[in-house]
Design a protein around this motif. Structure first.
Motif, mmCIF file in Angstrom:
data_model
loop_
_atom_site.group_PDB
_atom_site.id
_atom_site.type_symbol
_atom_site.label_atom_id
_atom_site.label_comp_id
_atom_site.label_asym_id
_atom_site.label_seq_id
_atom_site.Cartn_x
_atom_site.Cartn_y
_atom_site.Cartn_z
ATOM 1 N N ALA A 172 0.860 -1.185 0.000
ATOM 2 C CA ALA A 172 0.000 0.000 0.000
ATOM 3 C C ALA A 172 0.892 1.229 0.000
ATOM 4 N N ILE A 173 0.513 2.234 -0.773
ATOM 5 C CA ILE A 173 1.279 3.478 -0.843
ATOM 6 C C ILE A 173 0.335 4.642 -0.557
ATOM 7 N N LEU A 174 0.672 5.426 0.442
ATOM 8 C CA LEU A 174 -0.155 6.537 0.877
ATOM 9 C C LEU A 174 0.522 7.850 0.484
ATOM 10 N N ILE A 175 -0.193 8.703 -0.229
ATOM 11 C CA ILE A 175 0.367 9.962 -0.731
ATOM 12 C C ILE A 175 -0.015 11.089 0.219
ATOM 13 N N CYS A 176 0.986 11.683 0.858
ATOM 14 C CA CYS A 176 0.768 12.749 1.846
ATOM 15 C C CYS A 176 1.620 13.961 1.488
ATOM 16 N N VAL A 177 1.345 14.542 0.350
ATOM 17 C CA VAL A 177 2.157 15.648 -0.147
ATOM 18 C C VAL A 177 1.363 16.954 -0.096
ATOM 19 N N PRO A 178 2.048 18.103 -0.156
ATOM 20 C CA PRO A 178 1.347 19.393 -0.096
ATOM 21 C C PRO A 178 0.462 19.628 -1.315
ATOM 22 N N THR A 179 -0.611 20.360 -1.095
ATOM 23 C CA THR A 179 -1.479 20.826 -2.184
ATOM 24 C C THR A 179 -1.726 22.322 -1.972
ATOM 25 N N PRO A 180 -0.738 23.162 -2.260
ATOM 26 C CA PRO A 180 -0.874 24.602 -2.023
ATOM 27 C C PRO A 180 -1.673 25.285 -3.122
ATOM 28 N N LEU A 181 -1.814 26.584 -2.988
ATOM 29 C CA LEU A 181 -2.366 27.415 -4.054
ATOM 30 C C LEU A 181 -1.213 28.106 -4.766
ATOM 31 N N ASN A 182 -1.352 28.326 -6.073
ATOM 32 C CA ASN A 182 -0.313 29.065 -6.785
ATOM 33 C C ASN A 182 -0.546 30.571 -6.639
ATOM 34 N N LYS A 183 0.269 31.376 -7.288
ATOM 35 C CA LYS A 183 0.183 32.829 -7.126
ATOM 36 C C LYS A 183 -1.119 33.401 -7.674
ATOM 37 N N HIS A 184 -1.842 32.608 -8.482
ATOM 38 C CA HIS A 184 -3.134 33.046 -9.008
ATOM 39 C C HIS A 184 -4.290 32.538 -8.151
ATOM 40 N N HIS A 185 -3.976 31.964 -6.979
ATOM 41 C CA HIS A 185 -4.980 31.434 -6.051
ATOM 42 C C HIS A 185 -5.710 30.235 -6.646
ATOM 43 N N GLU A 186 -4.980 29.471 -7.444
ATOM 44 C CA GLU A 186 -5.530 28.261 -8.058
ATOM 45 C C GLU A 186 -4.816 27.038 -7.483
ATOM 46 N N PRO A 187 -5.470 25.875 -7.469
ATOM 47 C CA PRO A 187 -4.850 24.667 -6.912
ATOM 48 C C PRO A 187 -3.546 24.310 -7.628
ATOM 49 N N ASP A 188 -2.539 24.007 -6.836
ATOM 50 C CA ASP A 188 -1.266 23.523 -7.358
ATOM 51 C C ASP A 188 -1.159 22.043 -7.002
ATOM 52 N N LEU A 189 -1.463 21.202 -7.965
ATOM 53 C CA LEU A 189 -1.440 19.757 -7.738
ATOM 54 C C LEU A 189 -0.180 19.103 -8.291
ATOM 55 N N SER A 190 0.854 19.911 -8.472
ATOM 56 C CA SER A 190 2.088 19.379 -9.072
ATOM 57 C C SER A 190 2.710 18.281 -8.210
ATOM 58 N N TYR A 191 2.584 18.407 -6.881
ATOM 59 C CA TYR A 191 3.162 17.371 -6.009
ATOM 60 C C TYR A 191 2.392 16.061 -6.123
ATOM 61 N N VAL A 192 1.076 16.159 -6.279
ATOM 62 C CA VAL A 192 0.259 14.964 -6.470
ATOM 63 C C VAL A 192 0.593 14.314 -7.808
ATOM 64 N N VAL A 193 0.711 15.127 -8.849
ATOM 65 C CA VAL A 193 1.036 14.603 -10.188
ATOM 66 C C VAL A 193 2.397 13.911 -10.167
ATOM 67 N N LYS A 194 3.386 14.556 -9.568
ATOM 68 C CA LYS A 194 4.729 13.959 -9.518
ATOM 69 C C LYS A 194 4.728 12.659 -8.725
ATOM 70 N N SER A 195 3.954 12.637 -7.647
ATOM 71 C CA SER A 195 3.856 11.401 -6.860
ATOM 72 C C SER A 195 3.210 10.299 -7.676
ATOM 73 N N GLY A 196 2.127 10.648 -8.412
ATOM 74 C CA GLY A 196 1.464 9.670 -9.259
ATOM 75 C C GLY A 196 2.393 9.120 -10.326
ATOM 76 N N GLU A 197 3.156 9.992 -10.953
ATOM 77 C CA GLU A 197 4.094 9.555 -11.991
ATOM 78 C C GLU A 197 5.189 8.677 -11.408
ATOM 79 N N MET A 198 5.622 9.016 -10.190
ATOM 80 C CA MET A 198 6.639 8.195 -9.530
ATOM 81 C C MET A 198 6.087 6.807 -9.212
ATOM 82 N N ILE A 199 4.863 6.756 -8.702
ATOM 83 C CA ILE A 199 4.250 5.459 -8.391
ATOM 84 C C ILE A 199 4.039 4.647 -9.662
ATOM 85 N N ALA A 200 3.642 5.320 -10.739
ATOM 86 C CA ALA A 200 3.434 4.616 -12.012
ATOM 87 C C ALA A 200 4.697 3.890 -12.458
#
Length: 445
Positions: free
Chosen positions: A95-123
């Motif tokens: 089992a792999i549990l993803i516990c990475v930050p999900t901040p907002l970018n400078k435009h106040h929009e979701p920054d899911l880059s850490y989730v994407v990178k984690s997903g690509e790493m798991i893949a």
């Protein structure tokens, strides 16, 4: 009984405590979760991109108050915990549990880059029979709409080859009444098999698991919790200003109102919102709602009020300096008490103290700080210029040399009576001085 052999094998490993659990991100969520899994008898691979953080943990130095470095050493010493910065180590995890930050970018929009990178790493290491769980707070459909396609690019199918779920973190740093294992855990899987596996895993780690019908319900529940808090904190921050102009103490009002045994829940004003959750998470739903052409007026108004809070505090301080000490803010020396975003923790994420320092210094003031939990300001993305500043020690002569004190965080170990006695002016944003006898030099803000 399911005929899916991959599901059966993974469930069997979890039930027998033979499963190996990978935790991606060893911060305020991931590290306590890893320790809870270890205490339950599971073995853990803890992964973090910050190699220096891995090295500190491996040497027994924990930067998170509720996790003792000695306990980390015990588990690394007996082989139950592997600390690594190598993604390949996660391949052995069931089992792999993803516990990475999900901040907002400078435009106040979701920054899911850490989730994407984690997903690509798991893949890159994904195999049949693995359970993948996202814990990072996000908008509904992230797990199935963003993470799932990344994983299925491998040619493996969710629900058949691997299993996917969302379980929102509910950590509350500094809260001594609850820890990871005693906080009820919401779990929503992408289909019944994924839900059942995730429930089995968390059921082995925490006291109570609440399964819901989908990943989307689990994602939405986390946002609802934090939106509820953000809106109600905004309400009391607005009432604080209104009642203050009327000469009414908001803190006394709250104490009176909360004696009602039903229909009221107390929330408290402050200098602004802090922490990773409340200042950020509501805007994930605001952003997602635009896709459905829906405006989130309550959320956005709450954001405006809470964002305005530090400015109100500075206005009160400037006015108090002028009226009580005939002193201009330009050239004034201010001592800020408490840099952490909440009492009795070392966590400075999104702390309003940073904004207060920057606002005061933009007015020409000199600002120092004292925080027994934060000896040095760490590097942050939005307040990099403040990094490296050190907490000053307290004594009566030093306190008397400042034109004003500003209480931003009400740490329990600070002697507020001594502060009020030694300083000519104290601006209190947390009602930390409520037990002090003579408060004639205190301004509530």
């Amino acid at each position: 009984m399911s005929t899916n052999t991959h599901f059966e094998h993974c469930r069997s490993l979890i039930q027998s405590r033979e499963a190996k659990v990978g935790v991606i991100g060893l911060g305020y969520v991931g590290l306590p979760l890893a320790i809870a899994a270890l205490r339950s008898g599971l073995s853990v691979v803890g992964y973090d991109v910050n190699v220096a953080h891995i090295d500190r943990l491996a040497s027994g130095h924990s930067t998170i108050g509720r996790v003792a470095g000695s306990e980390v050493l015990t588990y690394t010493g007996n082989g139950a915990l592997t600390l690594t910065g190598e993604a390949a180590e996660l391949a052995a995890c069931d089992a792999i549990l993803i516990c990475v930050p999900t901040p907002l970018n400078k435009h106040h929009e979701p920054d899911l880059s850490y989730v994407v990178k984690s997903g690509e790493m798991i893949a890159g290491i994904l195999r049949r029979g693995q359970l993948i769980v996202l814990e990072s707070t996000t908008y509904p459909t992230t797990t199935t709409g963003l993470l799932k396609p990344i994983l299925e690019k491998t040619g493996l199918s969710q629900g058949e080859d691997f299993f996917l779920a969302f379980s929102p973190e509910r950590e509350d740093p500094g809260n001594k009444d609850f820890e990871t294992s005693t906080i009820p855990k919401i779990v929503g899987g992408d289909g019944p098999l994924s839900t059942e596996l995730a429930v089995a895993l968390y059921g082995a780690v925490v006291n109570k698991v609440i399964p819901v019908s989908s990943c989307e319900v689990a994602e939405a529940s986390k946002l609802m919790e934090n939106i509820f808090r953000a809106v109600n904190i905004a309400l009391v921050n607005e009432l604080k200003v209104i009642y203050g102009e009327m000469g009414i103490d908001i803190w006394e009002v709250i104490e009176a109102a909360k004696t009602k045994p039903f229909g009221f829940m107390p929330f408290y004003p402050g200098p602004g919102l802090g922490g990773h959750c409340i200042p950020i998470d509501p805007f994930y739903l605001t952003w997602k709602a635009r896709e459905y052409d829906i405006s989130t007026r309550f959320i956005e108004l709450a954001g405006e009020i809470n964002t305005r809070a530090p400015y109100h505090v500075v206005e009160k301080l400037v006015s108090a300096l002028s009226m009580r000490r005939t002193k201009a803010i330009s050239g004034a020396r201010i001592l800020l008490f408490g840099l952490a975003y909440k009492k009795d923790v070392e966590d400075v994420r999104e702390s309003p103290a940073f904004k207060l320092i920057e606002l005061l210094e933009s007015h020409g003031a000199t600002v120092d700080f004292h925080d027994p939990f934060v000896p040095v300001i760490p590097p942050t993305r939005e307040h990099a210029a403040l990094a490296g500043r050190e907490s000053v020690a307290l004594d009566d002569d030093m306190l008397g040399s400042y034109d004003a004190g500003l209480i931003c965080t009400d740490h329990s170990s600070v002697d507020y009576a001594a502060i009020v006695k030694a300083m000519d002016l104290v601006v209190d944003t947390r009602n930390a001085t409520k037990s002090v006898g003579d408060r004639s030099n205190v301004v509530l803000a």
